[in-house]
Design a protein around this motif. Sequence first.
Motif, PDB file in Angstrom:
ATOM      1  N   LEU A 171       0.810  -1.228   0.000  1.00 43.87           N
ATOM      2  CA  LEU A 171       0.000   0.000   0.000  1.00 43.87           C
ATOM      3  C   LEU A 171       0.847   1.283   0.000  1.00 43.87           C
ATOM      4  CD1 LEU A 171      -2.929  -1.063   2.373  1.00 43.87           C
ATOM      5  CD2 LEU A 171      -3.065  -0.630  -0.090  1.00 43.87           C
ATOM      6  N   HIS A 172       2.160   1.172   0.241  1.00 41.52           N
ATOM      7  CA  HIS A 172       3.018   2.364   0.115  1.00 41.52           C
ATOM      8  C   HIS A 172       2.754   3.038  -1.235  1.00 41.52           C
ATOM      9  CE1 HIS A 172       5.631   2.739   3.570  1.00 41.52           C
ATOM     10  NE2 HIS A 172       6.164   1.528   3.464  1.00 41.52           N
ATOM     11  N   SER A 173       2.680   2.207  -2.313  1.00 38.09           N
ATOM     12  CA  SER A 173       2.485   2.772  -3.661  1.00 38.09           C
ATOM     13  C   SER A 173       1.156   3.509  -3.756  1.00 38.09           C
ATOM     14  CB  SER A 173       2.483   1.662  -4.720  1.00 38.09           C
ATOM     15  OG  SER A 173       3.535   0.772  -4.510  1.00 38.09           O
ATOM     16  N   GLY A 211      13.077   3.748   6.064  1.00 42.09           N
ATOM     17  CA  GLY A 211      12.124   2.650   6.009  1.00 42.09           C
ATOM     18  C   GLY A 211      11.963   2.294   4.551  1.00 42.09           C
ATOM     19  N   CYS A 212      10.991   1.468   4.226  1.00 39.58           N
ATOM     20  CA  CYS A 212      10.822   1.079   2.821  1.00 39.58           C
ATOM     21  C   CYS A 212      10.586   2.289   1.926  1.00 39.58           C
ATOM     22  CB  CYS A 212       9.665   0.099   2.688  1.00 39.58           C
ATOM     23  SG  CYS A 212      10.149  -1.564   3.150  1.00 39.58           S
ATOM     24  N   SER A 213      10.004   3.357   2.477  1.00 36.24           N
ATOM     25  CA  SER A 213       9.694   4.534   1.661  1.00 36.24           C
ATOM     26  C   SER A 213      10.850   5.533   1.635  1.00 36.24           C
ATOM     27  CB  SER A 213       8.420   5.196   2.177  1.00 36.24           C
ATOM     28  OG  SER A 213       8.467   5.309   3.578  1.00 36.24           O
ATOM     29  N   ALA A 230      16.788  11.640   8.887  1.00 35.53           N
ATOM     30  CA  ALA A 230      17.310  10.497   9.639  1.00 35.53           C
ATOM     31  C   ALA A 230      16.124   9.751  10.252  1.00 35.53           C
ATOM     32  CB  ALA A 230      18.265  10.976  10.731  1.00 35.53           C
ATOM     33  N   HIS A 231      16.354   8.511  10.652  1.00 31.44           N
ATOM     34  CA  HIS A 231      15.295   7.616  11.147  1.00 31.44           C
ATOM     35  C   HIS A 231      14.533   8.247  12.330  1.00 31.44           C
ATOM     36  CE1 HIS A 231      13.238   3.913  11.510  1.00 31.44           C
ATOM     37  NE2 HIS A 231      14.079   3.234  12.254  1.00 31.44           N
ATOM     38  N   GLY A 232      13.268   8.555  12.112  1.00 32.73           N
ATOM     39  CA  GLY A 232      12.413   9.081  13.186  1.00 32.73           C
ATOM     40  C   GLY A 232      12.389  10.584  13.317  1.00 32.73           C
ATOM     41  N   GLY A 276       6.918   5.519   8.567  1.00 32.81           N
ATOM     42  CA  GLY A 276       6.468   4.192   8.958  1.00 32.81           C
ATOM     43  C   GLY A 276       6.290   4.104  10.465  1.00 32.81           C
ATOM     44  N   ASP A 277       5.874   2.916  10.930  1.00 33.70           N
ATOM     45  CA  ASP A 277       5.603   2.795  12.370  1.00 33.70           C
ATOM     46  C   ASP A 277       6.879   2.659  13.194  1.00 33.70           C
ATOM     47  OD1 ASP A 277       6.068  -0.127  11.996  1.00 33.70           O
ATOM     48  OD2 ASP A 277       4.099  -0.028  11.051  1.00 33.70           O
ATOM     49  N   GLY A 278       7.913   2.029  12.606  1.00 32.36           N
ATOM     50  CA  GLY A 278       9.186   2.010  13.331  1.00 32.36           C
ATOM     51  C   GLY A 278       9.711   3.424  13.453  1.00 32.36           C
ATOM     52  N   SER A 336       8.416   4.418  17.161  1.00 37.05           N
ATOM     53  CA  SER A 336       9.471   3.860  18.007  1.00 37.05           C
ATOM     54  C   SER A 336      10.600   4.864  18.168  1.00 37.05           C
ATOM     55  CB  SER A 336       9.991   2.544  17.407  1.00 37.05           C
ATOM     56  OG  SER A 336      10.848   1.913  18.328  1.00 37.05           O
ATOM     57  N   ILE A 337      11.487   4.937  17.174  1.00 38.17           N
ATOM     58  CA  ILE A 337      12.682   5.785  17.343  1.00 38.17           C
ATOM     59  C   ILE A 337      12.311   7.266  17.353  1.00 38.17           C
ATOM     60  CG2 ILE A 337      13.297   5.899  14.885  1.00 38.17           C
ATOM     61  CD1 ILE A 337      16.253   5.506  15.754  1.00 38.17           C
ATOM     62  N   GLY A 338      11.188   7.610  16.703  1.00 33.90           N
ATOM     63  CA  GLY A 338      10.827   9.022  16.580  1.00 33.90           C
ATOM     64  C   GLY A 338       9.671   9.466  17.460  1.00 33.90           C
ATOM     65  N   ASN A 364       1.159   2.589   9.132  1.00 31.10           N
ATOM     66  CA  ASN A 364       1.247   1.567  10.173  1.00 31.10           C
ATOM     67  C   ASN A 364       1.055   0.191   9.547  1.00 31.10           C
ATOM     68  OD1 ASN A 364       0.890  -0.200  12.266  1.00 31.10           O
ATOM     69  ND2 ASN A 364      -0.785   0.931  13.264  1.00 31.10           N
ATOM     70  N   ASN A 365       2.194  -0.508   9.325  1.00 35.53           N
ATOM     71  CA  ASN A 365       2.092  -1.853   8.761  1.00 35.53           C
ATOM     72  C   ASN A 365       2.528  -2.916   9.772  1.00 35.53           C
ATOM     73  OD1 ASN A 365       4.844  -1.600   8.768  1.00 35.53           O
ATOM     74  ND2 ASN A 365       5.110  -1.659   6.552  1.00 35.53           N
ATOM     75  N   GLY A 366       2.669  -2.511  11.021  1.00 33.12           N
ATOM     76  CA  GLY A 366       2.923  -3.482  12.087  1.00 33.12           C
ATOM     77  C   GLY A 366       4.249  -4.209  11.993  1.00 33.12           C
ATOM     78  N   THR A 367       5.156  -3.684  11.184  1.00 37.29           N
ATOM     79  CA  THR A 367       6.458  -4.363  11.065  1.00 37.29           C
ATOM     80  C   THR A 367       7.526  -3.397  10.568  1.00 37.29           C
ATOM     81  OG1 THR A 367       7.570  -6.327  10.195  1.00 37.29           O
ATOM     82  CG2 THR A 367       6.156  -5.119   8.662  1.00 37.29           C
ATOM     83  N   TYR A 368       8.781  -3.811  10.718  1.00 39.58           N
ATOM     84  CA  TYR A 368       9.905  -3.092  10.119  1.00 39.58           C
ATOM     85  C   TYR A 368      10.147  -3.735   8.768  1.00 39.58           C
ATOM     86  CZ  TYR A 368      11.224  -0.815  14.547  1.00 39.58           C
ATOM     87  OH  TYR A 368      11.255  -0.049  15.674  1.00 39.58           O
ATOM     88  N   GLY A 369       9.452  -3.210   7.747  1.00 36.23           N
ATOM     89  CA  GLY A 369       9.532  -3.831   6.433  1.00 36.23           C
ATOM     90  C   GLY A 369      10.950  -3.856   5.896  1.00 36.23           C
ATOM     91  N   MET A 370      11.590  -2.702   5.930  1.00 37.79           N
ATOM     92  CA  MET A 370      12.862  -2.571   5.233  1.00 37.79           C
ATOM     93  C   MET A 370      13.977  -3.443   5.801  1.00 37.79           C
ATOM     94  SD  MET A 370      15.174   0.714   4.500  1.00 37.79           S
ATOM     95  CE  MET A 370      15.643   0.972   2.808  1.00 37.79           C
ATOM     96  N   THR A 371      14.007  -3.576   7.133  1.00 33.83           N
ATOM     97  CA  THR A 371      15.129  -4.311   7.731  1.00 33.83           C
ATOM     98  C   THR A 371      14.842  -5.807   7.827  1.00 33.83           C
ATOM     99  OG1 THR A 371      14.276  -3.401   9.800  1.00 33.83           O
ATOM    100  CG2 THR A 371      16.347  -2.501   8.990  1.00 33.83           C
ATOM    101  N   GLY A 372      13.667  -6.252   7.357  1.00 39.89           N
ATOM    102  CA  GLY A 372      13.443  -7.687   7.286  1.00 39.89           C
ATOM    103  C   GLY A 372      12.344  -8.234   8.174  1.00 39.89           C
TER     104      GLY A 372
END
Lengths: 369, 244
Positions: free
Chosen positions: B23-25, B51-53, B68-70, B93-95, B99-101, B121-129
């Motif tokens: 859904l990012h797209s 993140g993925c975006s 930077a992240h967050g 993203g949600d991470g 989280s960090i931000g 909010n996709n309930g996961t850290y998509g980019m890092t796996g």
Amino acid sequence: MTTKKILMKGNEAVVRGAIAAGCRGFFGYPITPQNEVPEYMSVLMPQAGGVFLQAESEVAAINMVYGAASTGARVMTSSSSPGISLKQEGISYIAACELPAVIVNVQRGGPGLGNIAPGQADYFQAVKGGGHGDYKLLTLAPWSVSECFYLTALAFDLADRYRNPAMVLSDAIVGQMIEPVELPDKIEVNIPPKPWATTGRKGRGKNVINSLWISPDQMEEVNRRLQAKYTLAMEREVRYQELAVEDADLVLVAYGSVARICRTAVDLARSERLSVGLFRPIGLFPFPTLPIQWLAECGKRFLVVEMSHGQMVEDVRLAVNGRAEVIFYGRSGGVVPTPTEILDRIRKTYGRSAGVSHYRLNPGPEARR
Amino acid sequence: MQKVFEKPQALSDTPFAYCPGCLHSVVHRMIAEVIDELGVLDRTIGICPVGCSVFMYEYMECDMIEAAHGRAPAVATGVKRMLPDSVVFTYQGDGDLASIGTAEIVHAAARGEKISVIFINNGTYGMTGGQMAPTTLIGQKSSTCPGGRDAAAAGYPIRVCEMLATLDGPSYITRVAPVDPVGLTKTKMAIKKAFRNQVDGKGFSLVEVLSNCPTQWKMTPVESLSWIDENVVPYFQPGVFADR
Ligand SMILES: Cc1ncc(C[n+]2csc(CCOP(=O)(O)OP(=O)(O)O)c2C)c(N)n1
Ligand code: SF4
């Protein structure tokens, strides 16, 4: 240009220098001994038509600077040692994105929470990069209230000239001391055009501020560009002061408030007919390597004095490169070396025993009792 | 011949590198449509996250800054304060945001910073796996909670909208679930309102999009949408939490 003599604190002079240089955005977080900077900024910045914002943390403050600098405005943040550590991630991004910005560090005693007394133990962090990656901060070290004004203003020029963050490396003495100063009402401000700024794409293509380069070749290209700027700065931006160096056989090397103390030690040594001089780096990066190398070639010895256990001394040793003796004397954790203890260290290098303190030669009221 | 569908002006020609069905797209396209519809392309500055975006700056035609992240809300604050007439959005993203931000988003909201935040909010850290995120549901599996999130060890998912709605600063806070045509329409309307608020000089607006991550969830795109409907929506209820 009219001038008037007034009493001012170093930290206030930083604020006035920044505003005179056209700084129009300040983002900071309270920490002693730099609190006068945001306090004066909160009043003077809105008066100058600029933005003052107390951020929720140093992390947020430096990222606000990152955003504000992206718009091309002259912007800054200030803090003291622990807060500067928190800003390192943001500073690395600012350097990588080639954004001009000014960061002021009114150094205090450390490591850890440390204390609010003066320190110089953030030297490595300031001049060797500080955060992750291969970058440098153009670093200036004032030793007086007047220099707090002029070097802060200069930091903005350097930041713009090299599209790189610049740091004013102050300390609790320089920031807190009050001196009479003559400050100009106006200084010449030349802000270069910033066609790269993200101000909205009206009238041009889109601009991007970014430090992500997935291709290692492209990332290395960025690194090469940064290094080329630093090489150029090393040729053009060397700043230092020499006092009584010409006939000296021992040269004290110190910056910031310690250089002030060393100047007194030089006077004391001269009154004992010891040929001692003072070399004061004003810019710490680029470091005055060649002038020190030249003094070493002239056969002079060096005594480096710092409020740390030996950081700038490494750059002096690199400059001297084994050509001459380099001795180190340092106090740390907020302890300030006295002129007398520096004098004793000087005497020792001449094989003389530690003398009676010149302070004790003029005993105070308690001593007389 | 009449053209009935085309790429929004605010989207670049760079093809999305997102996984199929992500859904990012979809949300990128909605943001671009909104920018076009409001006619603010020339004064919009977007802040993309880590993140993925992270490559969003490649996909958008407006000025973009990579944060930077967050830290996107702090970066956005710096931009908006210097350029009050610009339209500034963050995409996180949600991470990144929850989280960090967390400090940056809470304080940007508390200050009523005049920015628009699109929160994926996709309930996961998509980019890092596919590691556990602050929004991972209790019992939901991830690469750092392979047996499912256990509240005793990892605490509970954070409801960002409800939390920020306790503050007086925000103008608009809403959560949407673009899992069906109605949800998609509501998502587009919410994003448009978040941007229009800024044009109207209103304060902080945040749209939380209940999003998917078919890749890390190990589902087909269609399964991922039903999973949101059946499992995510009951915990993260869509609705408007602030509108003033
Ligand atoms: C300071 C820092 N810590 C960690 C990372 C590594 N990292 C990259 S993306 C990411 C998670 C992103 O997850 P989320 O925000 O949920 O976005 P998604 O990828 O799911 O769209 C992390 C932890 C980083 N780049 N920077
Ligand atoms: S990993 Fe997940 S969030 Fe990232 S692009 Fe693929 S599906 Fe989307």
